[in-house]
Design a protein around this motif. Structure first.
Motif, PDB file in Angstrom:
ATOM      1  N   SER A   1      58.330  44.857  16.904  1.00  0.00           N
ATOM      2  CA  SER A   1      57.759  43.540  16.613  1.00  0.00           C
ATOM      3  C   SER A   1      56.496  43.187  17.587  1.00  0.00           C
ATOM      4  O   SER A   1      55.511  42.402  17.075  1.00  0.00           O
ATOM      5  N   ASP A   2      56.878  43.178  18.797  1.00  0.00           N
ATOM      6  CA  ASP A   2      55.895  42.991  19.864  1.00  0.00           C
ATOM      7  C   ASP A   2      54.687  43.712  19.652  1.00  0.00           C
ATOM      8  O   ASP A   2      53.509  43.289  19.598  1.00  0.00           O
ATOM      9  N   CYS A   3      54.887  45.263  19.565  1.00  0.00           N
ATOM     10  CA  CYS A   3      53.615  46.056  19.573  1.00  0.00           C
ATOM     11  C   CYS A   3      52.800  45.680  18.383  1.00  0.00           C
ATOM     12  O   CYS A   3      51.631  45.597  18.447  1.00  0.00           O
ATOM     13  N   GLU A   4      53.521  45.440  17.122  1.00  0.00           N
ATOM     14  CA  GLU A   4      52.671  44.892  16.035  1.00  0.00           C
ATOM     15  C   GLU A   4      51.957  43.501  16.166  1.00  0.00           C
ATOM     16  O   GLU A   4      50.795  43.458  15.763  1.00  0.00           O
ATOM     17  N   ALA A   5      52.599  42.627  16.836  1.00  0.00           N
ATOM     18  CA  ALA A   5      51.755  41.375  17.238  1.00  0.00           C
ATOM     19  C   ALA A   5      50.671  41.646  18.064  1.00  0.00           C
ATOM     20  O   ALA A   5      49.704  41.064  17.847  1.00  0.00           O
ATOM     21  N   MET A   6      50.773  42.524  19.144  1.00  0.00           N
ATOM     22  CA  MET A   6      49.689  43.011  20.151  1.00  0.00           C
ATOM     23  C   MET A   6      48.498  43.461  19.211  1.00  0.00           C
ATOM     24  O   MET A   6      47.405  43.092  19.371  1.00  0.00           O
ATOM     25  N   ILE A   7      48.719  44.549  18.315  1.00  0.00           N
ATOM     26  CA  ILE A   7      47.943  45.026  17.484  1.00  0.00           C
ATOM     27  C   ILE A   7      47.141  44.185  16.660  1.00  0.00           C
ATOM     28  O   ILE A   7      45.666  43.952  16.391  1.00  0.00           O
ATOM     29  N   ALA A   8      47.975  43.068  16.200  1.00  0.00           N
ATOM     30  CA  ALA A   8      47.561  42.143  15.071  1.00  0.00           C
ATOM     31  C   ALA A   8      46.443  41.154  15.934  1.00  0.00           C
ATOM     32  O   ALA A   8      45.442  40.779  15.433  1.00  0.00           O
ATOM     33  N   ALA A   9      46.927  40.853  17.177  1.00  0.00           N
ATOM     34  CA  ALA A   9      46.123  39.827  18.041  1.00  0.00           C
ATOM     35  C   ALA A   9      44.758  40.585  18.293  1.00  0.00           C
ATOM     36  O   ALA A   9      43.508  39.682  18.184  1.00  0.00           O
ATOM     37  N   CYS A  10      44.707  41.822  18.637  1.00  0.00           N
ATOM     38  CA  CYS A  10      43.463  42.371  18.895  1.00  0.00           C
ATOM     39  C   CYS A  10      42.573  42.665  17.842  1.00  0.00           C
ATOM     40  O   CYS A  10      41.345  42.534  18.099  1.00  0.00           O
TER      41      CYS A  10
END
Length: 373
Positions: free
Chosen positions: A114-123
């Protein structure tokens, strides 16, 4: 973003001044000067903030973590290299993205999917680039090993086995559960990633176990983890990682007509080598020590300047963490864990190789080596 990419150099802030930042990331800018410039440093340690600019005269702005955005603005930063503990990767990726600054983030990408997905989404939302610092995707020995397998040197590769271990210093961040320490997050992404890039496919099932010796260093984190990864092709990967064993780092791939053994292969300071054995005859391939961090900077800067998507991407980082999560779940339950279907369009190959001479690591300030032997 207040970028100066027209000058053909990407302006970087390094976030975190721990051991890896001081002995590898900061010195790498000397080899990446054609398109990358160190202009800022963000650290929670005032002693480091005071001392490190004497070594790196290009630093224009310094600040604590709560001054992150102000440092980015003051130094007109285009990109950050995040070298903080694992639990802070998401925070600084999202903060950089909101500031319109591109992100090169150390691995593991983050503690959870979920952290990784949030990082991708933010970028994606803020239209900035995201690359994960898989240095071995640019390193000759690993890329030549990939090529040897792709060309059929050992027939059809069927079995992968790897051991990666070190004796970690007591109190190091890798021993602290609140900073997402432990063997599988710190070391496990290396053999997981290697199995994926050597087999050129994704695992579909994981079975794992955690071993503990009772050593107080590892209260709350996994000391030694062993996992078996099964692939749809019938291939299998076995890996063991440990923070409580003497330093070792190898992988071996057994094919239908021979095998490839690489050791040391995950290291960034030593010369690397692998041996291909067919028909009982070994052939050794040696590779001199190189700077493995400058190639990451050079490639990421090219992606920023040329407006193209970087590899290894956030998706590559996520691909490993989904396996890490499955390993930890299997170790907790004692049951095999099925992985949902996953595919990757891009795999590392020889075109990504970048060779830069080694740099002499400076004596770190308040950041001792994580390894005691």
């Amino acid at each position: 973003m207040t970028s100066k990419t027209s000058a053909r150099k990407v302006r970087y802030a390094v976030v975190g001044a721990g051991n890896i930042a001081q002995v590898a990331v900061l010195p790498a800018f000397a080899n990446a000067g054609e398109n990358s410039e160190l202009v800022a440093l963000v650290s929670g340690d005032p002693i480091k903030r005071e001392a490190l600019p004497a070594r790196y005269a290009s630093i224009e702005a310094l600040g604590d973590y709560d001054e992150f955005e102000a440092v980015l603005a003051r130094a007109r930063v285009d990109a950050v290299f995040i070298a903080t503990p694992n639990t802070h990767h998401r925070e600084f990726t999202e903060r950089a993205a909101r500031a319109g600054v591109h992100v090169l983030c150390e691995k593991p990408m983050a503690p959870t999917v979920s952290d990784c997905e949030a990082m991708i989404a933010a970028c994606l939302e803020h239209r900035v680039k995201l690359m994960i610092a898989y240095r071995l995707h640019f390193e000759a020995a690993n890329l030549q090993a990939i090529e040897a397998l792709k060309s059929g040197k050992i027939g059809d590769p069927r079995v992968f086995s790897s051991l990666f271990s070190q004796q970690v210093r007591p109190g190091d961040i890798r021993t602290r559960p609140e900073l997402a320490g432990g063997a599988i997050l710190d070391l496990g992404v290396y053999p997981i990633n290697a199995a994926r890039y050597l087999f050129r496919e994704e695992p579909i099932e994981v079975l794992a176990a955690v071993s503990r010796s009772g050593d107080a260093r590892f209260d709350g984190v996994d000391e030694t983890t062993t996992a078996i990864l099964r692939f749809a092709s019938g291939r299998v990967a076995q890996l063991t990682v440990s923070l409580g064993a003497s330093s070792t780092g190898y992988y071996r791939v057994i094919g239908t007509e021979g095998d490839l053994h690489a050791e040391p292969i995950y290291d960034y300071e030593q010369a690397l080598k692998f041996v291909v054995t067919t028909e009982g005859k070994p052939r050794e391939h040696r590779f001199p020590a190189r700077d493995q961090f400058a190639p990451e900077l050079l490639e990421f800067s090219r992606c920023v300047l040329e407006r193209r998507e970087p590899e290894p991407s956030g998706e590559e980082g996520l691909a490993d963490i989904r396996v890490v999560e499955a390993i930890l779940q299997s170790a907790r339950t004692g049951q095999a864990v099925q992985l949902p279907p996953w595919s990757r369009r891009h795999r590392p190959d020889l075109e990504q190789e970048v060779g830069k001479p080694p740099v002499a690591p400076p004596e770190p300030i308040g950041a001792p080596s994580p390894t005691i032997r």
